[in-house]
Scaffold this active site. Structure first.
Site, PDB file in Angstrom:
ATOM      1  N   ASP A 264       3.692   5.211 -10.825  1.00  0.00           N
ATOM      2  CA  ASP A 264       3.688   5.090  -9.374  1.00  0.00           C
ATOM      3  C   ASP A 264       4.785   4.094  -9.017  1.00  0.00           C
ATOM      4  O   ASP A 264       5.208   3.274  -9.838  1.00  0.00           O
ATOM      5  CB  ASP A 264       2.327   4.623  -8.869  1.00  0.00           C
ATOM      6  CG  ASP A 264       2.098   4.973  -7.405  1.00  0.00           C
ATOM      7  OD1 ASP A 264       3.068   5.341  -6.719  1.00  0.00           O
ATOM      8  OD2 ASP A 264       0.952   4.882  -6.949  1.00  0.00           O
ATOM      9  N   GLU A 610      -4.748   4.953   9.567  1.00  0.00           N
ATOM     10  CA  GLU A 610      -5.224   5.107   8.192  1.00  0.00           C
ATOM     11  C   GLU A 610      -4.060   5.633   7.363  1.00  0.00           C
ATOM     12  O   GLU A 610      -3.411   6.610   7.734  1.00  0.00           O
ATOM     13  CB  GLU A 610      -6.431   6.040   8.118  1.00  0.00           C
ATOM     14  CG  GLU A 610      -6.219   7.421   8.697  1.00  0.00           C
ATOM     15  CD  GLU A 610      -7.406   8.340   8.481  1.00  0.00           C
ATOM     16  OE1 GLU A 610      -8.319   8.008   7.708  1.00  0.00           O
ATOM     17  OE2 GLU A 610      -7.411   9.421   9.094  1.00  0.00           O
TER      18      GLU A 610
END
Length: 865
Positions: A264, A610
């Protein structure tokens, strides 16, 4: 079968081997990759191990940036077909459709690659063919802001949706790939966002095997995914990107993974940074630990200045901390897949030669997006208002998401070229109705309409409307600018542009005295000055939206100097300056509702609230995560006022996660969960309201009544979470969704009433459409197993279409894993005893189901991890 060269061979030995088999080197991707690696210097090798791999002209290797996002369409690369956000696609419960979606996305990746590659075949950021999707982490807690990127809370549903999406992305050719999919984030990753670079997760052996790993196993063993992304967090004290247990023992040995592992973005730096995991003291030790454990490619995180350059890799090899053979192993894996994609050849693989640069964002592709949006719609509640019996004379469309493009796309998105908001969809579907609109409120504060053109002026006397605009080619407002006078600070950025910036300057004229709030509607950095004072500094925002606004007290009729500066990162079709004013926008909305025959109230969230690691602190939200599941207070107040008018109201929720709309469930006659429905979302919502199709979406997550009763967000134990382990009362259960027709299930039958442990069994049931409308039904199969705390658990499903009065026999298979359970030590086994198999349109206990008893004899141990 691909022939793999032994990785332990030193570079000269590899070269010697390949000189004896030149034909093999030309034909076999692994051998050809090994030949290239054998000719590289150590410095060249190290540079190829980062996501932005430079060209090596002497070896005819073009530049390649591995970083591409395709969560629900080609992302961050300009115009593309935008499908519903991932959680919405999971709500379709349609495996075949997911394959079609993946196939369309792969075609558009190929088209963009052909349109943008350099003469030598080199690619830039977001223009390659390695796709860092799907996100198959389990949405274990509804507060996680990135849960919208997942396929929900159930490991089995996640597995089936992901497998078909991966098959679509990677193509059906056994020798070459259409694109390469990446299953992420491996493993045990699901928030909070605020702690993701420091989180050390200690899941129980049961939860690891029962919840966190099954989808990854399935995408490797059945999905044949070619790439896996290791996560930011540590698992049991070891960073995921340095974990031999995860990458070697599980991924490669137990599951037989043959592809490559990418970190990542920033996860490799997490290994050594003292403000992160700090597992090692130096970058050299970090790269040695990660590559030795099985990581193959580093993604550096420019956003947080968390990069790992080539230097530490070279130093680690020369200092004896990292074997060069391990570097070679990673590079052979990487180049094998570049070759299998056709990235090192002038012509694409034959299987994909027909794809053209124009095969992007086509009407045919948008039709698939519309079908997906329609299938994703979940009718949560309906007291008979829907479908409409006749066209209303006046429809009031109200709410902050009614005309919002942000609410269509969610995060990790492309830019729809023809975005259809709910307001636009209602107007298109009901051309004979008078459609009136007022937002009434913002998502978490006052409504924010665009600053009207008449309130922006080039000169202080406001003789000339508009703003002086300066557009720069780079992202830092440097160099020579192209100037013009433009209305507002609107920017339809050049399609596909990635490094651009702009400055607008002029004067702002206040229509009335009071407090104002201004922000720039953007997906990248921006800042605003009013009257010489900087009121907003969101310049560091990158690739994610922001709702950061600044306040100014203005006097009616007075003009104030204003300057707006903004950066482009990816395309957005409609960036502009917006504001809230002293006017109470809710009054207009309530007045429109009183005069209407029908109200469509479009509420919810957006990726501004969000999402991934947002710089946001507002009531109910923190850094991208949620602290409350309630509808934000300004929206709740307006909804209650609108419903109080007594007019029939349809509540449309647009969000990537569950909302605790308890008041609405008691007082609103119809509620639709539309998710972030993609570029065609407005058409899908309007068609559902009109009754053009019968909704059949099903919830991939539980809608709780609130956060009370849920474990702490930071607690990774599954006890008390998701439909499998939550014991309290819920608002809407996992698997829930209503229809405009009715279905009846016959008596189910098993292929055998008793089976030996480890043996499969088939379940057969007849399903009849007993209503007056054609419609889809999602047949759900749950199994209750002796002594299993997760009872009953989803173990099969199929979405079918039945005409009114039609019957269809559905057969679902239960294999050993479907009948297995996991003990406290993490061992999976099938135990003897009485099992119950349930079939119906939802969970047993929450929907009408039929059941059949199954007896399992004996015990089956040693099921594959």
């Amino acid at each position: 079968m691909t022939r793999h060269i032994p990785f332990a061979l030193a570079p000269l030995a590899l070269a010697a081997l390949l000189t004896t088999a030149p034909a093999l080197a030309q034909q076999d991707p692994a051998a050809r990759a090994a030949s290239l690696v054998a000719q590289m210097t150590l410095e060249e090798k190290a540079a190829q191990l980062g996501n932005d791999a430079p060209a090596i002209p002497r070896l005819k290797i073009p530049k390649y940036n591995w970083w591409n996002e395709g969560l629900h369409g080609v992302a961050r690369a300009g115009y593309a077909t935008v499908f519903p956000q991932a959680v919405g696609m999971a709500a379709t419960w349609d495996e075949g459709l997911m394959h079609d979606v993946g196939d369309v996305i792969a075609t558009e990746f190929r088209a963009k690659y052909l349109a943008t590659r350099a003469p030598d075949g080199g690619t830039d950021w977001y223009r390659g063919l390695t796709v860092w999707s799907p996100n198959i982490n389990i949405f274990r807690d509804p507060r996680w802001g990135r849960g919208q990127e997942t396929y929900g809370e159930d490991p089995y549903l996640t597995s089936r949706i992901a497998i078909n999406f991966i098959h679509g992305l990677q193509g059906d050719d056994a020798q070459s790939f259409k694109t390469i999919a990446t299953a992420k984030h491996f493993a045990v990753h699901s928030g909070p966002e605020s702690n993701r670079h420091r989180e050390d997760v200690h899941p129980s052996p049961h939860d690891l095997e029962d919840t966190y790993l099954p989808a990854f196993r399935a995408t490797v063993t059945e999905g044949k995914v070619a790439s896996v992304m290791c996560a930011y967090n540590a698992v049991n004290g070891i960073p995921a990107c340095a974990s031999d247990d995860l990458m070697e023992q599980h991924l490669r040995r137990a599951w037989g993974f043959k592809g490559f592992v990418v970190s990542d973005c920033g996860a490799a730096a997490n290994i050594y940074r003292d403000d992160s995991l700090h597992y090692t003291k130096t970058p050299e030790q970090a790269v040695a630990a990660s590559f030795s454990a099985g990581m193959d490619l580093i993604c550096g995180d420019y956003r947080n200045k968390m990069t790992t350059e080539a230097g530490p890799i070279v130093n680690a090899v020369r200092q004896g901390e990292l074997k060069e053979a391990v570097v070679d192993r990673a590079l052979v894996r990487l180049f094998e897949y570049r070759i299998r994609l056709g990235l090192l050849d002038a012509n694409p693989p034959q299987a994909y030669a027909a794809i053209k640069p124009t095969d992007n964002d086509t009407p045919a592709h948008r039709a698939v997006a519309l079908k997906t949006a329609q299938e994703a719609m979940v009718l949560l509640k309906n007291d008979g208002l829907l479908p409409l019996k006749k066209t209303p004379k006046t429809i009031a469309v109200i709410g902050p998401n009614a005309d919002s493009e942000d609410a269509l796309v969610g995060n990790y998105n492309g830019q729809p070229s023809h975005p259809v908001t709910v307001l636009a969809g209602i107007r298109a579907r009901f051309p004979d109705a008078k459609v009136v609109y007022a937002p009434g409120t913002g998502l978490v504060g006052p409504a924010e309409p665009p600053v009207p053109d008449e309130n922006l002026c080039v000169d202080a006397a406001c003789r000339t409307p508009g703003l002086k605009a300066e557009h720069f080619e780079g992202p830092d407002l440097a160099g020579t600018a192209q100037g013009a006078v433009e209305k507002n600070a609107r920017a339809a950025w050049q399609e596909g542009g990635h490094n651009a910036s702009a400055r607008w300057s002029g004067y702002l004229k206040a229509p009335r005295t009071g407090d104002y709030s201004l922000r720039y509607l953007s997906n990248a950095g921006y800042r605003i000055w009013v009257d010489g004072k900087q009121i907003v500094d969101a310049w560091d925002v990158t690739d994610s939206p922001s709702i950061e606004a600044g306040k100014a007290k203005l006097q009616a009729g007075k003009t104030y100097p204003i300057r707006i500066e903004a950066v482009q990162r990816g395309a957005r079709g409609d960036q502009k300056l917006v504001w809230s004013t002293p006017i109470d926008a809710s009054r207009e909305a309530v007045d429109l509702a009183r005069r209407a025959d029908l109200v469509v109230f479009v509420a919810g969230l957006s990726a501004n609230l969000e999402g991934e690691e947002l710089k946001l602190q507002v009531p109910g939200f923190a850094g991208g995560d949620r602290t409350s599941l309630d509808l934000p207070a300004p929206q709740e107040r307006l909804l209650e006022q609108v419903v109080g008018t007594g007019k029939p109201t349809v509540l449309v929720l647009m969000s990537g996660s569950a909302l605790s709309v308890n008041w609405a469930d008691k007082h609103v006659p119809a509620i639709v969960q539309a998710w972030y429905p993609g570029g065609e979302g407005g058409h899908a919502v309007a068609g559902l309201i009109a009754g053009d199709y019968s909704p059949a979406g099903r919830l991939p997550v539980t809608f709780y009544r609130g956060v009370d009763g849920l474990p702490a967000f930071t607690d990774y134990r599954m006890d008390g979470r998701t439909y499998r382990y939550f014991k309290g009362d819920v608002l809407y259960p996992f698997g829930h969704g209503l229809s405009y027709t009715t279905f009846r299930y016959g008596t189910p039958a098993l292929s055998a009433p008793s089976v030996a442990a480890g043996s499969p069994v088939n379940v057969d049931v007849e399903v009849a459409n007993t209503g007056k409308r054609d419609g889809d039904e999602v047949v759900q199969l749950y199994v209750a197993k002796p002594g299993d705390a997760a009872n009953p658990t989803l173990a099969g499903f199929r979405r079918i279409h039945l005409k009114a009065g039609e019957r269809q026999r559905v057969t679902l298979a239960l294999d050993a894993r479907a009948l297995s359970q996991v003990d406290a030590a993490g061992a999976r086994k099938v135990v003897p005893g009485a099992y119950t198999v349930y079939l119906g349109g939802g969970q047993p206990g929450h929907a009408q189901t039929v059941k059949v008893a199954l007896t399992v004899t004996g015990t089956a141990f040693g099921l594959p991890k």
